[in-house]
Write a protein that holds these residues in place. Sequence first.
Motif, short mmCIF file in Angstrom:
data_model
loop_
_atom_site.label_atom_id
_atom_site.label_comp_id
_atom_site.label_asym_id
_atom_site.label_seq_id
_atom_site.Cartn_x
_atom_site.Cartn_y
_atom_site.Cartn_z
N ASP A 1 98.49 23.74 45.19
CA ASP A 1 98.56 24.82 44.20
C ASP A 1 97.56 24.57 43.07
OD1 ASP A 1 100.55 25.99 45.69
OD2 ASP A 1 102.19 25.15 44.48
N THR A 37 85.42 24.75 43.76
CA THR A 37 86.61 24.42 42.97
C THR A 37 86.87 22.92 42.91
OG1 THR A 37 87.60 26.53 43.61
CG2 THR A 37 89.08 24.86 42.67
N ARG A 95 93.87 25.63 43.79
CA ARG A 95 93.46 27.02 43.96
C ARG A 95 92.45 27.43 42.88
NH1 ARG A 95 99.53 29.52 45.05
NH2 ARG A 95 99.77 28.65 47.18
#
Length: 350
Positions: free
Chosen positions: A300, A50, A303
């Motif tokens: 956040d 990610t 993620r």
Amino acid sequence: MKSDKYWRLPRAGDLESKTDHESFYLSPKPVPTGVTAFSSRNLNRESNPTFMDFASGSANVEFGVRGWIGSTAMIILFFGMIGFALGAYDYIKYGSPLFSIVVMLLLPNWFVWGVLSFISLINGYLFLRTIHQQTTYPPIRFNRQRREVAYVPKRGQPPRFIPWEEVIACVTSGKVVTQYGVHNSFSLMIGLRDSEIGDVVWLTVPTGTLMLAVSEWEAIRGYMEEGLSALPRAVSEEFEEGTVAYFHYCREVYRDNHWYVTYLLGFVLIQFCSGWTLPCYIAAWVERLPKTSFPKSVLDWSRPLPPEEWKQPSEELLEQSEAVRKSLRKGKSLLDHFQGELSVEETNNA
């Protein structure tokens, strides 16, 4: 470092010349560079499918501490050599004790120790500021699924998110003056521009050669465009700048490629006066200090997203990247490719 220079973004391929250095831009629109990806910062340690974190490594701290110790030692040696020379003259001419002037110059000399204290305070302030920055500011985070880059400009301020294709990157070459003379300097500079106010926050990564600067950027670009598989293999400590292993590796290379006297005077003496491996241990200690975590908004944002929500590269970037790859397959360099494009554009305008 901040700058408000770029009210319009430069383009990959722009070449900028100044009196003290030259800059070649690799982004915005981060196209392939054609070089092998390599990073002395072990990007694999702070990366996953990610995101990837990028920050200054221990090399900057090691260099700063070495300069601190070296500048102090040089002043002491300078006055010591003057005192010894004058003492030798007095010893030969008048029979005075050989080291009396050395003692007189160094021990009770408030001027000398005042200068040393002033230099130590300046270097100490810079060192503490570096530690403060590395421990209170999170690294730059590259999110390949969102194709954005996050950074925290100042403690307490909200994070900023920059589109990946608008990140400014350039490699620079120039001259730098040190206590050892004038040397060539090379670096990778990554600029994150706030489109609302025009400010650019720069991260400067010094490298040994221009090719290493391009390779460092290619490692980042490869990760963002292709994923973890494009990252270079993690380097051992022997090749990670600022470590004790890297210091001894450089020492062995210098010894094997220089005459013994040159090795003693050009490496051993200089490195001994600048702390030998002590700066490496201090840099390793700074590296182990606990770092400030990212704010909740960045966590956040970090993620994982479902594949259907991944942001895709722009058509413009895809077209430019394919054009660059065609030129690279023909044996041209990235600079040759953009110079050829510029010639075609000038011909069309004429």
